[in-house]
Design a protein around this motif. Structure first.
Motif, PDB file in Angstrom:
ATOM      1  N   THR A 162       7.130  15.606  -6.957  1.00  0.00           N
ATOM      2  CA  THR A 162       8.583  15.767  -6.941  1.00  0.00           C
ATOM      3  C   THR A 162       9.347  14.489  -7.256  1.00  0.00           C
ATOM      4  OG1 THR A 162       8.642  15.284  -4.556  1.00  0.00           O
ATOM      5  CG2 THR A 162       8.370  17.597  -5.202  1.00  0.00           C
ATOM      6  N   ASN A 163       8.670  13.456  -7.698  1.00  0.00           N
ATOM      7  CA  ASN A 163       9.329  12.171  -7.944  1.00  0.00           C
ATOM      8  C   ASN A 163      10.028  12.156  -9.305  1.00  0.00           C
ATOM      9  OD1 ASN A 163      10.130   9.530  -7.421  1.00  0.00           O
ATOM     10  ND2 ASN A 163       8.284   8.670  -8.374  1.00  0.00           N
ATOM     11  N   VAL A 164      10.974  13.070  -9.482  1.00  0.00           N
ATOM     12  CA  VAL A 164      11.778  13.144 -10.703  1.00  0.00           C
ATOM     13  C   VAL A 164      12.931  12.152 -10.579  1.00  0.00           C
ATOM     14  CG1 VAL A 164      13.188  14.636 -12.175  1.00  0.00           C
ATOM     15  CG2 VAL A 164      11.161  15.564 -11.007  1.00  0.00           C
ATOM     16  N   THR A 165      13.184  11.390 -11.622  1.00  0.00           N
ATOM     17  CA  THR A 165      14.252  10.385 -11.580  1.00  0.00           C
ATOM     18  C   THR A 165      15.121  10.473 -12.835  1.00  0.00           C
ATOM     19  OG1 THR A 165      12.828   8.725 -12.624  1.00  0.00           O
ATOM     20  CG2 THR A 165      12.869   8.771 -10.209  1.00  0.00           C
ATOM     21  N   VAL A 166      16.379  10.032 -12.701  1.00  0.00           N
ATOM     22  CA  VAL A 166      17.267   9.907 -13.864  1.00  0.00           C
ATOM     23  C   VAL A 166      16.957   8.569 -14.528  1.00  0.00           C
ATOM     24  CG1 VAL A 166      19.640   9.786 -14.689  1.00  0.00           C
ATOM     25  CG2 VAL A 166      19.064  11.294 -12.780  1.00  0.00           C
ATOM     26  N   SER A 167      16.408   8.616 -15.739  1.00  0.00           N
ATOM     27  CA  SER A 167      15.989   7.388 -16.411  1.00  0.00           C
ATOM     28  C   SER A 167      17.043   6.841 -17.362  1.00  0.00           C
ATOM     29  CB  SER A 167      14.690   7.627 -17.189  1.00  0.00           C
ATOM     30  OG  SER A 167      14.886   8.576 -18.224  1.00  0.00           O
ATOM     31  N   GLU A 168      17.962   7.710 -17.809  1.00  0.00           N
ATOM     32  CA  GLU A 168      18.940   7.274 -18.801  1.00  0.00           C
ATOM     33  C   GLU A 168      20.101   8.261 -18.832  1.00  0.00           C
ATOM     34  OE1 GLU A 168      18.868   5.682 -23.474  1.00  0.00           O
ATOM     35  OE2 GLU A 168      17.051   6.464 -22.514  1.00  0.00           O
ATOM     36  N   VAL A 169      21.271   7.793 -19.208  1.00  0.00           N
ATOM     37  CA  VAL A 169      22.440   8.650 -19.405  1.00  0.00           C
ATOM     38  C   VAL A 169      22.964   8.415 -20.817  1.00  0.00           C
ATOM     39  CG1 VAL A 169      24.754   9.248 -18.623  1.00  0.00           C
ATOM     40  CG2 VAL A 169      23.027   8.548 -16.945  1.00  0.00           C
ATOM     41  N   LEU A 170      23.026   9.483 -21.611  1.00  0.00           N
ATOM     42  CA  LEU A 170      23.467   9.382 -23.002  1.00  0.00           C
ATOM     43  C   LEU A 170      24.948   9.720 -23.072  1.00  0.00           C
ATOM     44  CD1 LEU A 170      20.458  11.313 -24.614  1.00  0.00           C
ATOM     45  CD2 LEU A 170      20.629   8.875 -24.070  1.00  0.00           C
ATOM     46  N   GLU A 171      25.746   8.770 -23.535  1.00  0.00           N
ATOM     47  CA  GLU A 171      27.201   8.927 -23.502  1.00  0.00           C
ATOM     48  C   GLU A 171      27.793   8.841 -24.907  1.00  0.00           C
ATOM     49  OE1 GLU A 171      28.621   6.042 -20.732  1.00  0.00           O
ATOM     50  OE2 GLU A 171      28.066   7.253 -18.992  1.00  0.00           O
ATOM     51  N   GLY A 192      15.009  12.138 -36.100  1.00  0.00           N
ATOM     52  CA  GLY A 192      15.312  12.430 -34.708  1.00  0.00           C
ATOM     53  C   GLY A 192      14.672  13.734 -34.275  1.00  0.00           C
ATOM     54  N   ASP A 193      14.517  13.900 -32.967  1.00  0.00           N
ATOM     55  CA  ASP A 193      13.815  15.085 -32.463  1.00  0.00           C
ATOM     56  C   ASP A 193      14.556  15.794 -31.339  1.00  0.00           C
ATOM     57  OD1 ASP A 193      13.484  13.018 -30.696  1.00  0.00           O
ATOM     58  OD2 ASP A 193      11.331  13.280 -30.436  1.00  0.00           O
ATOM     59  N   LEU A 194      15.855  15.521 -31.189  1.00  0.00           N
ATOM     60  CA  LEU A 194      16.663  16.187 -30.167  1.00  0.00           C
ATOM     61  C   LEU A 194      18.104  16.244 -30.671  1.00  0.00           C
ATOM     62  CD1 LEU A 194      16.357  17.170 -27.075  1.00  0.00           C
ATOM     63  CD2 LEU A 194      17.558  15.042 -26.543  1.00  0.00           C
ATOM     64  N   GLY A 201      32.832  20.614 -30.843  1.00  0.00           N
ATOM     65  CA  GLY A 201      32.102  20.768 -32.097  1.00  0.00           C
ATOM     66  C   GLY A 201      31.321  19.542 -32.518  1.00  0.00           C
ATOM     67  N   THR A 202      31.279  18.512 -31.682  1.00  0.00           N
ATOM     68  CA  THR A 202      30.507  17.312 -31.994  1.00  0.00           C
ATOM     69  C   THR A 202      29.014  17.584 -31.839  1.00  0.00           C
ATOM     70  OG1 THR A 202      32.300  15.916 -31.173  1.00  0.00           O
ATOM     71  CG2 THR A 202      30.140  14.887 -31.387  1.00  0.00           C
ATOM     72  N   LEU A 203      28.218  17.066 -32.776  1.00  0.00           N
ATOM     73  CA  LEU A 203      26.764  17.154 -32.719  1.00  0.00           C
ATOM     74  C   LEU A 203      26.186  15.744 -32.703  1.00  0.00           C
ATOM     75  CD1 LEU A 203      26.113  19.903 -35.440  1.00  0.00           C
ATOM     76  CD2 LEU A 203      26.200  20.237 -32.979  1.00  0.00           C
ATOM     77  N   CYS A 204      25.221  15.509 -31.833  1.00  0.00           N
ATOM     78  CA  CYS A 204      24.526  14.221 -31.765  1.00  0.00           C
ATOM     79  C   CYS A 204      23.032  14.459 -31.919  1.00  0.00           C
ATOM     80  CB  CYS A 204      24.802  13.513 -30.448  1.00  0.00           C
ATOM     81  SG  CYS A 204      26.512  12.991 -30.226  1.00  0.00           S
ATOM     82  N   VAL A 205      22.402  13.732 -32.827  1.00  0.00           N
ATOM     83  CA  VAL A 205      20.960  13.808 -33.028  1.00  0.00           C
ATOM     84  C   VAL A 205      20.343  12.542 -32.450  1.00  0.00           C
ATOM     85  CG1 VAL A 205      19.083  13.985 -34.708  1.00  0.00           C
ATOM     86  CG2 VAL A 205      21.218  15.235 -35.088  1.00  0.00           C
ATOM     87  N   GLU A 210      10.901   5.872 -24.844  1.00  0.00           N
ATOM     88  CA  GLU A 210      11.209   5.100 -23.645  1.00  0.00           C
ATOM     89  C   GLU A 210      12.694   4.811 -23.553  1.00  0.00           C
ATOM     90  OE1 GLU A 210       9.181   4.405 -21.158  1.00  0.00           O
ATOM     91  OE2 GLU A 210       7.654   5.566 -22.214  1.00  0.00           O
ATOM     92  N   GLU A 211      13.331   4.612 -24.695  1.00  0.00           N
ATOM     93  CA  GLU A 211      14.781   4.531 -24.776  1.00  0.00           C
ATOM     94  C   GLU A 211      15.254   5.472 -25.877  1.00  0.00           C
ATOM     95  OE1 GLU A 211      16.258   0.611 -25.296  1.00  0.00           O
ATOM     96  OE2 GLU A 211      15.470  -0.135 -23.382  1.00  0.00           O
ATOM     97  N   PHE A 212      16.215   6.331 -25.557  1.00  0.00           N
ATOM     98  CA  PHE A 212      16.743   7.273 -26.535  1.00  0.00           C
ATOM     99  C   PHE A 212      17.683   6.531 -27.490  1.00  0.00           C
ATOM    100  CE2 PHE A 212      14.744  10.037 -23.790  1.00  0.00           C
ATOM    101  CZ  PHE A 212      14.934  11.375 -24.080  1.00  0.00           C
ATOM    102  N   ARG A 213      17.631   6.922 -28.748  1.00  0.00           N
ATOM    103  CA  ARG A 213      18.433   6.256 -29.774  1.00  0.00           C
ATOM    104  C   ARG A 213      19.223   7.299 -30.568  1.00  0.00           C
ATOM    105  NH1 ARG A 213      17.444   5.383 -35.138  1.00  0.00           N
ATOM    106  NH2 ARG A 213      15.299   6.168 -34.880  1.00  0.00           N
ATOM    107  N   LEU A 214      20.533   7.035 -30.769  1.00  0.00           N
ATOM    108  CA  LEU A 214      21.365   7.932 -31.567  1.00  0.00           C
ATOM    109  C   LEU A 214      21.023   7.765 -33.038  1.00  0.00           C
ATOM    110  CD1 LEU A 214      23.785   9.956 -31.559  1.00  0.00           C
ATOM    111  CD2 LEU A 214      25.256   7.966 -31.950  1.00  0.00           C
ATOM    112  N   VAL A 215      20.644   8.859 -33.692  1.00  0.00           N
ATOM    113  CA  VAL A 215      20.262   8.831 -35.104  1.00  0.00           C
ATOM    114  C   VAL A 215      21.452   9.160 -35.998  1.00  0.00           C
ATOM    115  CG1 VAL A 215      18.782   9.909 -36.855  1.00  0.00           C
ATOM    116  CG2 VAL A 215      17.867   9.409 -34.576  1.00  0.00           C
TER     117      VAL A 215
END
Length: 344
Positions: A162-171, A192-194, A201-205, A210-215
């Protein structure tokens, strides 16, 4: 012409829902079992509870139960559920529910509450709606969930426990997140894969890791993007005006646009092995499309394959039941059934 015929409807639920949203897990998403008796799991959001239905792929051995929304320490919650999805990671499958209060993660069968994340209501004005919406598994161990204020929460999920953690917040979103989808095919270089979408109507790819990156980022168009899907570097986006738009994931460039429905699109889904795209809307229609890429011009192409009217139903949820797209399930507003259609 493909002919689709519905089998008998699933058992009625105990509650009378005001709105239903369908999610399901089938043989295309890692199941226990083998061959034709492989288990299929369907779920539909009904107000403050989730209806869970399990059945063999052949339609035998139906099992049905209700999973109410809960809060830690208080038991059953009065908050309305907004969405539910099974998130399939290499090491485990979790059932994720979002609501006006927070985010719940269960074991796949809904038997054990693994993790609860509370939304901070105090940070928002009293008149502003607070909720979570948009769910997708990402990479090897992440689950992404959108919020009504715009940020996307990235949860790091261990292989067990159950050790789920918030690792990052994409803003990057300035409006409420509506949907999030992960790549279902091969990821082209730099694509990109997400993908995440919002009410403006904004779309972000994103590229996960380990770190999410905006494509890439498609700016707001003034019309809600209600549902998204991602396949082989192509983003399929369904909008409130009934349009489906296809974008290049790597650049955000618009490649195709279709006036697909007469009313609000509520659901998109992809069959990963064939590139079929399923769309469901409040005009009572479900359409099946075929996505492809022209080998000579590299243009993204979309072809209409089939239309199915679900009489007297505002379609709110629709999902393929197999990786080839030969069957799909549908539910609707104020409807207590899940209808499954199969190619014959």
């Amino acid at each position: 012409m493909v002919t689709l015929a519905p089998p008998p409807a699933a058992p009625r639920t105990v509650t009378s829902p005001r709105r239903a949203a369908l999610c399901l897990i089938t043989q295309r998403r890692r199941l226990h079992g083998c061959g034709r008796h492989r288990l299929q799991r369907f779920s539909a959001v009904h107000g403050r509870s989730l209806s869970l239905l399990s059945a063999a792929a052949a339609g035998l051995g139906l099992s049905h139960r209700q999973l109410p929304a809960r809060e830690p320490g208080t038991g059953v919650s009065a908050a309305l559920l907004t969405q539910a999805a099974w998130c399939v990671l290499p090491s485990r499958v979790l059932l994720v529910l979002t609501s006006q209060k927070g985010i719940q993660m269960y074991e796949a069968d809904g038997s054990v509450l693994v993790y609860w994340h509370t939304l901070d209501v105090a940070e928002h004005p009293p008149a502003e709606a607070v909720f979570a919406r948009g769910i997708a598994a990402a990479g090897e161990r992440f689950i992404c969930v959108g919020t009504s204020s715009g940020p996307v929460l990235v949860f790091d999920v261990p292989p067990k426990g159950t050790n789920v953690t918030v690792s990052e917040v994409l803003e990057q979103h300035g409006a409420a997140v509506t949907d999030i989808a992960a790549e279902q095919g091969q990821v082209p270089d730099g694509a990109g894969d997400l993908v995440s979408a919002d009410d403006a109507g904004t779309l972000c790819v994103w590229s996960t890791g380990e770190e999410f990156r905006l494509v890439s980022k498609v700016p707001a168009c003034g019309c809600t993007c209600s549902s998204v899907a991602l396949w082989h570097g192509t983003v399929a986006a369904g909008f409130g005006n009934g349009q489906i738009r296809l974008y290049e994931a790597a650049s955000g460039r618009l490649r195709a646009q279709v006036n697909a429905h007469a009313r609000w699109i509520n659901a998109l889904d992809l069959a990963p092995e064939t590139g079929k795209l399923l769309s469901g809307a409040e005009d009572s229609f479900v359409h099946i499309w075929k996505l492809s890429r022209n080998p000579d011009t590299d243009d993204v192409e979309i072809q209409h394959c089939h239309a199915e009217c679900v009489p007297d139903t505002q379609v709110c949820g629709a999902r393929f039941c197999d990786p080839e797209g030969n069957s799909f399930a549908v539910t609707g507003y104020d409807v207590s059934e899940i209808f499954r259609y199969s190619r014959v």
